[in-house]
Design an enzyme around this catalytic site. Structure first.
Site, PDB file in Angstrom:
ATOM      1  N   ASP A  27       0.858  -1.177   0.000  1.00  0.00           N
ATOM      2  CA  ASP A  27       0.000   0.000   0.000  1.00  0.00           C
ATOM      3  C   ASP A  27       0.905   1.241   0.000  1.00  0.00           C
ATOM      4  O   ASP A  27       2.114   1.143   0.244  1.00  0.00           O
ATOM      5  CB  ASP A  27      -0.905  -0.041   1.237  1.00  0.00           C
ATOM      6  CG  ASP A  27      -1.853   1.138   1.310  1.00  0.00           C
ATOM      7  OD1 ASP A  27      -2.451   1.487   0.282  1.00  0.00           O
ATOM      8  OD2 ASP A  27      -1.972   1.729   2.398  1.00  0.00           O
ATOM      9  N   PHE A  28       0.331   2.418  -0.259  1.00  0.00           N
ATOM     10  CA  PHE A  28       1.143   3.630  -0.380  1.00  0.00           C
ATOM     11  C   PHE A  28       0.993   4.536   0.842  1.00  0.00           C
ATOM     12  O   PHE A  28       1.812   4.509   1.746  1.00  0.00           O
ATOM     13  CB  PHE A  28       0.780   4.363  -1.671  1.00  0.00           C
ATOM     14  CG  PHE A  28       1.664   5.536  -1.974  1.00  0.00           C
ATOM     15  CD1 PHE A  28       2.992   5.347  -2.305  1.00  0.00           C
ATOM     16  CD2 PHE A  28       1.169   6.832  -1.933  1.00  0.00           C
ATOM     17  CE1 PHE A  28       3.828   6.429  -2.577  1.00  0.00           C
ATOM     18  CE2 PHE A  28       1.983   7.915  -2.205  1.00  0.00           C
ATOM     19  CZ  PHE A  28       3.316   7.722  -2.530  1.00  0.00           C
ATOM     20  N   ASP A  29      -0.089   5.301   0.908  1.00  0.00           N
ATOM     21  CA  ASP A  29      -0.292   6.231   2.024  1.00  0.00           C
ATOM     22  C   ASP A  29      -0.457   5.475   3.341  1.00  0.00           C
ATOM     23  O   ASP A  29      -1.295   4.574   3.445  1.00  0.00           O
ATOM     24  CB  ASP A  29      -1.537   7.088   1.773  1.00  0.00           C
ATOM     25  CG  ASP A  29      -1.411   7.957   0.542  1.00  0.00           C
ATOM     26  OD1 ASP A  29      -0.898   9.073   0.641  1.00  0.00           O
ATOM     27  OD2 ASP A  29      -1.835   7.486  -0.540  1.00  0.00           O
ATOM     28  N   ASP A 210      -2.136  -0.539   5.566  1.00  0.00           N
ATOM     29  CA  ASP A 210      -2.565   0.057   6.833  1.00  0.00           C
ATOM     30  C   ASP A 210      -4.043   0.372   6.882  1.00  0.00           C
ATOM     31  O   ASP A 210      -4.584   0.658   7.950  1.00  0.00           O
ATOM     32  CB  ASP A 210      -1.807   1.376   7.069  1.00  0.00           C
ATOM     33  CG  ASP A 210      -2.341   2.502   6.193  1.00  0.00           C
ATOM     34  OD1 ASP A 210      -2.773   3.539   6.739  1.00  0.00           O
ATOM     35  OD2 ASP A 210      -2.344   2.343   4.955  1.00  0.00           O
TER      36      ASP A 210
END
Length: 270
Positions: A27-29, A210
Protein backbone atom coordinates in the site's frame (compact mmCIF):
# COMPACT_ATOMS: atom_id res chain seq x y z
CA UNK A 1 -4.73 -12.46 16.19
CA UNK A 2 -1.78 -10.74 14.52
CA UNK A 3 1.74 -11.08 15.90
CA UNK A 4 4.49 -8.44 16.08
CA UNK A 5 6.42 -8.92 12.84
CA UNK A 6 9.90 -8.33 14.21
CA UNK A 7 9.40 -11.02 16.86
CA UNK A 8 9.06 -13.70 14.18
CA UNK A 9 11.36 -12.67 11.32
CA UNK A 10 13.65 -15.64 11.86
CA UNK A 11 10.81 -18.10 11.28
CA UNK A 12 9.68 -16.20 8.17
CA UNK A 13 13.16 -16.32 6.65
CA UNK A 14 12.88 -19.81 5.11
CA UNK A 15 9.50 -18.97 3.53
CA UNK A 16 11.11 -16.05 1.72
CA UNK A 17 14.39 -17.66 0.71
CA UNK A 18 12.76 -20.90 -0.46
CA UNK A 19 9.97 -19.23 -2.46
CA UNK A 20 10.49 -19.57 -6.23
CA UNK A 21 8.90 -16.16 -6.72
CA UNK A 22 7.78 -13.32 -4.42
CA UNK A 23 4.93 -10.95 -5.22
CA UNK A 24 5.50 -7.91 -3.02
CA UNK A 25 2.29 -5.87 -2.71
CA UNK A 26 2.63 -2.56 -0.89
CA UNK A 27 0.00 0.00 0.00
CA UNK A 28 1.14 3.63 -0.38
CA UNK A 29 -0.29 6.23 2.02
CA UNK A 30 0.26 5.18 5.63
CA UNK A 31 2.46 2.26 4.53
CA UNK A 32 5.33 3.50 2.37
CA UNK A 33 4.81 7.07 3.54
CA UNK A 34 3.24 8.71 6.58
CA UNK A 35 -0.23 10.09 5.92
CA UNK A 36 -0.03 13.79 5.11
CA UNK A 37 -2.43 16.61 5.90
CA UNK A 38 -3.34 16.74 2.20
CA UNK A 39 -2.93 13.85 -0.30
CA UNK A 40 -1.12 16.14 -2.76
CA UNK A 41 1.72 16.63 -0.25
CA UNK A 42 2.93 13.01 -0.25
CA UNK A 43 6.24 12.19 -1.93
CA UNK A 44 8.75 9.37 -1.67
CA UNK A 45 12.33 10.32 -0.91
CA UNK A 46 14.71 9.58 -3.84
CA UNK A 47 16.49 7.02 -1.67
CA UNK A 48 13.18 5.20 -1.15
CA UNK A 49 12.47 5.21 -4.89
CA UNK A 50 15.95 3.76 -5.49
CA UNK A 51 15.26 1.02 -2.95
CA UNK A 52 11.99 0.04 -4.60
CA UNK A 53 13.63 0.07 -8.04
CA UNK A 54 16.34 -2.26 -6.79
CA UNK A 55 13.81 -4.63 -5.24
CA UNK A 56 11.62 -4.68 -8.34
CA UNK A 57 14.49 -5.12 -10.78
CA UNK A 58 15.85 -8.33 -9.29
CA UNK A 59 14.40 -11.78 -9.62
CA UNK A 60 12.59 -13.43 -7.94
CA UNK A 61 10.53 -10.36 -6.95
CA UNK A 62 7.55 -8.75 -8.67
CA UNK A 63 6.82 -5.34 -7.15
CA UNK A 64 3.26 -4.01 -6.98
CA UNK A 65 1.93 -0.86 -5.31
CA UNK A 66 -1.78 -0.80 -4.51
CA UNK A 67 -3.69 2.23 -3.27
CA UNK A 68 -6.94 4.10 -3.05
CA UNK A 69 -5.31 6.75 -5.22
CA UNK A 70 -6.03 6.97 -8.93
CA UNK A 71 -3.65 4.64 -10.77
CA UNK A 72 -1.97 7.37 -12.84
CA UNK A 73 -1.41 9.50 -9.73
CA UNK A 74 0.03 6.51 -7.87
CA UNK A 75 2.41 5.65 -10.72
CA UNK A 76 3.62 9.24 -10.94
CA UNK A 77 4.36 9.39 -7.20
CA UNK A 78 6.14 6.02 -7.01
CA UNK A 79 7.97 6.23 -10.32
CA UNK A 80 9.38 2.71 -10.53
CA UNK A 81 9.51 1.48 -14.15
CA UNK A 82 8.21 -2.04 -14.66
CA UNK A 83 6.26 -2.14 -11.40
CA UNK A 84 2.60 -3.10 -11.18
CA UNK A 85 0.26 -0.28 -10.17
CA UNK A 86 -3.22 -0.92 -8.78
CA UNK A 87 -5.23 2.24 -8.20
CA UNK A 88 -8.70 3.01 -6.86
CA UNK A 89 -8.51 0.13 -4.37
CA UNK A 90 -7.61 -2.29 -7.18
CA UNK A 91 -10.34 -1.28 -9.66
CA UNK A 92 -7.67 -0.30 -12.22
CA UNK A 93 -4.40 -2.16 -12.66
CA UNK A 94 -1.44 -1.80 -15.02
CA UNK A 95 1.72 -3.82 -15.31
CA UNK A 96 4.19 -5.21 -17.82
CA UNK A 97 1.99 -6.46 -20.67
CA UNK A 98 -1.42 -5.96 -19.07
CA UNK A 99 -4.02 -3.33 -18.24
CA UNK A 100 -7.31 -3.90 -16.40
CA UNK A 101 -10.22 -1.63 -15.46
CA UNK A 102 -13.18 -3.17 -13.65
CA UNK A 103 -16.09 -2.75 -16.12
CA UNK A 104 -18.94 -2.33 -13.64
CA UNK A 105 -17.06 0.49 -11.95
CA UNK A 106 -16.69 2.20 -15.31
CA UNK A 107 -20.43 1.89 -15.87
CA UNK A 108 -21.02 3.65 -12.53
CA UNK A 109 -18.91 6.65 -13.49
CA UNK A 110 -21.80 9.04 -14.23
CA UNK A 111 -23.57 8.16 -11.00
CA UNK A 112 -20.32 8.65 -9.08
CA UNK A 113 -19.81 12.08 -10.66
CA UNK A 114 -23.29 13.07 -9.54
CA UNK A 115 -22.57 11.89 -6.01
CA UNK A 116 -19.24 13.75 -5.98
CA UNK A 117 -20.98 16.98 -6.98
CA UNK A 118 -23.66 16.50 -4.33
CA UNK A 119 -21.10 15.75 -1.61
CA UNK A 120 -18.94 18.71 -2.63
CA UNK A 121 -21.92 21.02 -2.20
CA UNK A 122 -22.82 19.47 1.16
CA UNK A 123 -19.33 19.77 2.69
CA UNK A 124 -18.49 23.17 1.18
CA UNK A 125 -19.53 24.91 4.39
CA UNK A 126 -17.21 22.78 6.57
CA UNK A 127 -13.68 24.26 6.70
CA UNK A 128 -10.98 21.75 5.84
CA UNK A 129 -13.32 19.08 4.43
CA UNK A 130 -13.17 18.33 0.70
CA UNK A 131 -14.13 15.69 -1.84
CA UNK A 132 -11.49 14.02 -4.01
CA UNK A 133 -12.93 12.58 -7.23
CA UNK A 134 -10.63 9.79 -8.43
CA UNK A 135 -12.55 8.70 -11.49
CA UNK A 136 -13.76 5.31 -10.31
CA UNK A 137 -14.04 6.12 -6.59
CA UNK A 138 -14.14 9.21 -4.41
CA UNK A 139 -12.89 10.19 -0.97
CA UNK A 140 -14.17 12.71 1.55
CA UNK A 141 -11.17 14.01 3.48
CA UNK A 142 -11.53 15.78 6.81
CA UNK A 143 -8.05 15.67 8.37
CA UNK A 144 -7.85 19.46 8.19
CA UNK A 145 -11.40 20.01 9.46
CA UNK A 146 -12.16 21.01 13.07
CA UNK A 147 -12.32 17.92 15.30
CA UNK A 148 -15.84 18.72 16.43
CA UNK A 149 -17.09 18.55 12.82
CA UNK A 150 -16.35 14.81 12.39
CA UNK A 151 -19.87 13.70 13.30
CA UNK A 152 -21.42 16.33 11.02
CA UNK A 153 -19.27 15.09 8.14
CA UNK A 154 -20.22 11.49 8.83
CA UNK A 155 -23.91 12.36 8.79
CA UNK A 156 -23.42 14.41 5.63
CA UNK A 157 -21.78 11.50 3.80
CA UNK A 158 -24.49 9.06 4.89
CA UNK A 159 -27.18 11.53 3.85
CA UNK A 160 -25.72 11.91 0.36
CA UNK A 161 -25.39 8.15 -0.07
CA UNK A 162 -29.02 7.66 0.99
CA UNK A 163 -30.09 9.99 -1.83
CA UNK A 164 -27.73 8.57 -4.47
CA UNK A 165 -29.19 7.07 -7.63
CA UNK A 166 -26.86 4.06 -7.45
CA UNK A 167 -25.76 1.86 -4.53
CA UNK A 168 -22.24 2.60 -3.32
CA UNK A 169 -19.98 1.05 -0.72
CA UNK A 170 -18.69 3.23 2.12
CA UNK A 171 -15.50 2.57 4.10
CA UNK A 172 -14.27 4.72 6.98
CA UNK A 173 -10.49 5.18 6.91
CA UNK A 174 -7.98 7.39 8.70
CA UNK A 175 -9.79 10.77 8.68
CA UNK A 176 -11.36 9.90 5.34
CA UNK A 177 -14.50 8.29 3.98
CA UNK A 178 -13.93 6.18 0.86
CA UNK A 179 -16.85 5.65 -1.51
CA UNK A 180 -16.65 2.87 -4.09
CA UNK A 181 -19.10 1.31 -6.54
CA UNK A 182 -20.78 -1.73 -5.05
CA UNK A 183 -19.01 -4.29 -7.22
CA UNK A 184 -17.55 -7.73 -6.53
CA UNK A 185 -13.98 -6.41 -6.59
CA UNK A 186 -11.63 -5.15 -3.87
CA UNK A 187 -7.96 -5.15 -2.96
CA UNK A 188 -8.10 -8.87 -2.20
CA UNK A 189 -9.62 -9.69 -5.58
CA UNK A 190 -7.04 -7.44 -7.22
CA UNK A 191 -4.15 -9.11 -5.38
CA UNK A 192 -5.22 -12.56 -6.55
CA UNK A 193 -5.82 -11.26 -10.10
CA UNK A 194 -2.26 -9.89 -10.16
CA UNK A 195 -0.92 -13.20 -8.85
CA UNK A 196 -2.69 -14.99 -11.72
CA UNK A 197 -1.19 -12.62 -14.31
CA UNK A 198 2.32 -13.47 -13.15
CA UNK A 199 1.80 -17.13 -14.07
CA UNK A 200 4.45 -18.11 -11.54
CA UNK A 201 3.95 -21.44 -9.75
CA UNK A 202 4.04 -21.39 -5.97
CA UNK A 203 4.37 -17.61 -5.77
CA UNK A 204 4.65 -16.21 -2.23
CA UNK A 205 2.53 -13.07 -1.77
CA UNK A 206 3.76 -10.52 0.74
CA UNK A 207 1.11 -7.85 1.34
CA UNK A 208 1.67 -4.76 3.51
CA UNK A 209 -1.08 -2.22 4.20
CA UNK A 210 -2.56 0.06 6.83
CA UNK A 211 -6.08 0.89 5.66
CA UNK A 212 -9.51 -0.61 6.27
CA UNK A 213 -9.66 -1.53 2.58
CA UNK A 214 -6.47 -3.58 2.99
CA UNK A 215 -8.39 -5.96 5.26
CA UNK A 216 -10.00 -7.48 2.14
CA UNK A 217 -6.54 -8.42 0.92
CA UNK A 218 -5.42 -9.78 4.28
CA UNK A 219 -8.48 -12.04 4.35
CA UNK A 220 -8.01 -13.14 0.71
CA UNK A 221 -4.35 -14.17 1.19
CA UNK A 222 -4.32 -16.77 3.99
CA UNK A 223 -1.29 -18.45 2.42
CA UNK A 224 0.71 -15.22 2.17
CA UNK A 225 2.67 -13.01 4.53
CA UNK A 226 0.20 -10.28 5.46
CA UNK A 227 1.33 -7.28 7.49
CA UNK A 228 -0.83 -4.56 9.05
CA UNK A 229 0.81 -1.16 9.56
CA UNK A 230 -0.35 0.67 12.67
CA UNK A 231 -0.29 -0.28 16.32
CA UNK A 232 -3.07 -0.44 18.83
CA UNK A 233 -5.71 -2.99 19.73
CA UNK A 234 -7.68 -2.83 16.46
CA UNK A 235 -8.65 -6.20 15.05
CA UNK A 236 -7.11 -7.21 11.75
CA UNK A 237 -7.07 -10.22 9.45
CA UNK A 238 -3.34 -9.72 8.89
CA UNK A 239 -1.01 -12.33 10.33
CA UNK A 240 1.58 -9.79 11.43
CA UNK A 241 1.74 -6.17 12.54
CA UNK A 242 4.22 -3.28 12.58
CA UNK A 243 3.84 0.18 14.03
CA UNK A 244 4.74 2.61 11.27
CA UNK A 245 6.03 3.26 7.73
CA UNK A 246 9.52 3.41 9.22
CA UNK A 247 9.05 -0.22 10.26
CA UNK A 248 7.92 -1.07 6.72
CA UNK A 249 11.24 0.18 5.34
CA UNK A 250 13.04 -1.78 8.05
CA UNK A 251 11.16 -4.89 6.87
CA UNK A 252 12.01 -4.19 3.23
CA UNK A 253 15.67 -3.94 4.21
CA UNK A 254 15.40 -7.35 5.90
CA UNK A 255 13.63 -8.75 2.83
CA UNK A 256 16.36 -7.52 0.50
CA UNK A 257 19.07 -9.04 2.67
CA UNK A 258 17.14 -12.33 2.93
CA UNK A 259 17.10 -12.49 -0.86
CA UNK A 260 20.89 -12.04 -0.79
CA UNK A 261 21.30 -8.72 -2.54
CA UNK A 262 21.91 -5.29 -1.16
CA UNK A 263 19.27 -2.59 -1.47
CA UNK A 264 19.72 0.94 -0.06
CA UNK A 265 16.72 0.70 2.24
CA UNK A 266 18.23 0.92 5.73
CA UNK A 267 17.77 4.37 7.17
CA UNK A 268 15.36 5.42 4.42
CA UNK A 269 13.74 8.72 5.19
CA UNK A 270 10.02 8.55 6.04
Amino acid sequence: MSRPLFDVLEELGPRVTEAPHVLLLLDFDGTLTPIAQHPDNVRLHPRQVAALKALGARMPVSLAVISGRERADLQARVGVPGAIYAGNHGLEISGPGFMFVEPTAVACRNALQGLAADLSNRVAAIPGAFVEDKGLTLSVHYRQAPPDSAETIRQTVHGALANASHPFQLTAGNMVFDVRPRVAWNKGTAANWIRTQLAQPDVLVVYVGDDATDEDAFAALPDGITIKVGGGPSETAAAYQVDSPEDVWRFLDWLAKSLRYEVPVAGAIV
